[in-house]
Structures are given as structure tokens and as C-alpha cells.
Write an enzyme that holds these catalytic residues in place. Structure first.
Site, short mmCIF file in Angstrom:
data_model
loop_
_atom_site.label_atom_id
_atom_site.label_comp_id
_atom_site.label_asym_id
_atom_site.label_seq_id
_atom_site.Cartn_x
_atom_site.Cartn_y
_atom_site.Cartn_z
CB CYS A 53 49.34 40.62 34.18
SG CYS A 53 47.98 40.97 33.99
CB CYS A 102 45.19 43.94 39.92
SG CYS A 102 46.72 44.25 39.28
#
Length: 260
Positions: A74, A199
Site C-alpha cells: 500500500c 490509492c
């Protein structure tokens, strides 16, 4: 038992961070992770991270998706955990840490609220129809989209994420609109199973896909707007591989608390 936690956000991508430097990570209760990430019955977050010590790096990052399952890399979470490590006094202005996709280098501002995170090199981009597919630490699908602000990203993204090609392993679905001086990006994330405000690996994938789409090479800087703010991507591209890749953006502490 009370758990001390910190809530961070990076361009609206929010995370629960827990200091686990007292010992190795083991026996994780995935159902509890999911509960803590729940926005109605828990703290609320796109994911949860534990920071642990590592003998060869400044620290190690362990990332869990909001569904409670161990996640892939991530990017915005990586930037937030760097800010967290600085807050804990584990690092100062630079760091080398370990994540699920390997080692990462990062730079952080003096006030600890802006992080430049080096991402993995990428040398493979494939096509699925008109869309681009690549892995920037997590798998991503990138589709050009006009009128993006009005798109039902949840429905469109879910349909792609769960189609016959991607249903088993899942994929993050990014829609991008070229605004000339910047790219506007919206993302449906697997694991969260919803649209998120940002993101990190997604915008990195978008910047690479658009460089390939436009036949750009050299040192490329890309300004990106997401629902949660502004992010910058930098990399070198020689027409074959993307190297010296940096994901740059805000990483800020929202609050600290304890939960039973």
C-alpha cells in the site's frame, strides 16, 4: 485489553497504525482487524498497519486490508508508516524499511507531514482491451475515462474487479481523466471493496500507464488529483522499464486513542 492506536491519512487514504516494536508479529486476529477498520462499528480506516523492528532495516511494515486480510503493498500506507516511524523516533529525515514487496527508501520533511516514497521498478505493462494492466506492488487496472467526476466508480470498478478475468485474485481498478496539467484519478480498491479517496500504488500505476499511452520517455513528473488531495509521481522511463519511481504526498496524524 486496551490497544493504543494512531490514525493517519495520506491524501484521504486513512489507516490505523499500531506500534508493535516490543516483539515479533504473530497470532493476528483478522476478524478484529476487520472490526477496527469498520466505519460504523470500529475506528474506521482503509487498512491497518503494524510497525515492527527488523535487524536489517529501520523497521518493517505489515499491512492488512479493511477486510482483515493481509494485503499487498500500500503506497499511501507506506508513506503514513514512515511518518509514524518519525513520530516514534525510529527515523529522522530518511529511512530504509521492509514491506511485503521488498525494501523501500523514503524521505520525509522536517515537520513529518510530507513523504517521498520510492516504489518498486516496473518493466511489464499489458493490455486488457483498451485498458492497461500492471503491478506496482499491488495489481492495477487503468482505464481512460471522460466525465470521470460523474462516473459511478463503485459499480464500474466492482464489475471489473469481479469479472471472470480478475475475480479469483482481485485487482484494483483505476479510472483516469487527462486534464492537461494534471491527471484526475478515482480508484476502486480490492480488500476495501469500495472507492477510496486515494490509492498510492494506483496513482503510480496510472502515471506509468499514461506515460506509455503518450509515448513519453525520460524523467517524467506527473501531478495527480484524487478525491483526497494532490499527489506527485516521479520516475525515469526509457521505453522499457520504469525506474527511480517516487510516490510523493502528504502523510498526517489525525488522532491517537485507545480501544478495548
Amino acid at each position: 485489553m486496551k490497544i493504543n492506536f494512531y490514525k493517519y491519512q495520506g491524501a484521504g487514504n486513512d489507516f490505523i497504525l499500531i506500534d508493535h516494536t516490543s516483539g515479533p508479529l504473530k497470532n493476528i486476529d483478522n476478524q478484529l482487524v476487520e472490526q477496527l477498520c469498520h466505519r460504523r462499528f470500529g475506528i474506521g480506516a482503509d487498512g491497518l498497519m503494524f510497525i515492527t523492528k527488523h535487524e536489517n532495516y529501520d523497521f518493517e511494515m505489515h499491512y492488512f486490508n479493511a477486510d482483515g486480510k493481509l494485503g499487498s503493498m500500500c503506497g499511501n500506507g507506506g508513506r503514513c508508516i514512515v511518518a509514524f516511524a518519525k513520530q516514534l523516533g525510529m527515523i529522522d529525515r530518511e529511512t530504509n524499511f521492509l514491506a511485503v514487496d521488498g525494501p523501500h527508501y523514503a524521505r520525509i520533511s522536517e515537520n513529518g507531514e510530507w513523504v517521498d516514497l520510492q516504489m518498486i521498478d516496473v518493466d511489464t505493462i499489458t493490455k486488457d482491451g483498451e485498458a492497461y494492466v500492471l503491478n506496482t506492488g499491488s495489481p492495477h487496472y487503468v482505464a481512460l475515462q471522460s466525465g470521470l467526476k460523474d462516473l459511478d466508480v463503485f459499480t464500474a470498478g466492482k464489475n471489473i474487479r469481479y469479472n471472470a478475468t480478475y475475480a479469483e485474485k482481485g485487482i484494483n481498478v483505476n479510472f483516469v481523466e487527462d486534464k492537461g496539467d494534471h491527471l484526475f484519478v478515482r480508484t476502486y480498491e480490492r480488500g476495501v471493496e469500495d472507492e477510496t479517496y486515494a490509492c498510492g500504488t494506483g496513482v503510480t500505476a496510472v502515471a506509468m500507464a499514461m506515460a506509455k499511452h503518450k509515448n513519453q520517455t525520460g524523467h517524467i513528473k506527473t501531478d495527480i488529483k484524487v478525491l483526497g488531495g494532490d499527489i506527485k509521481i516521479e520516475f525515469d522511463y526509457d521505453g522499457k522499464a520504469f525506474t527511480n519511481v517516487f510516490l510523493c504526498g502528504p502523510a498526517k496524524l489525525v488522532f491517537e486513542g485507545d480501544v478495548d
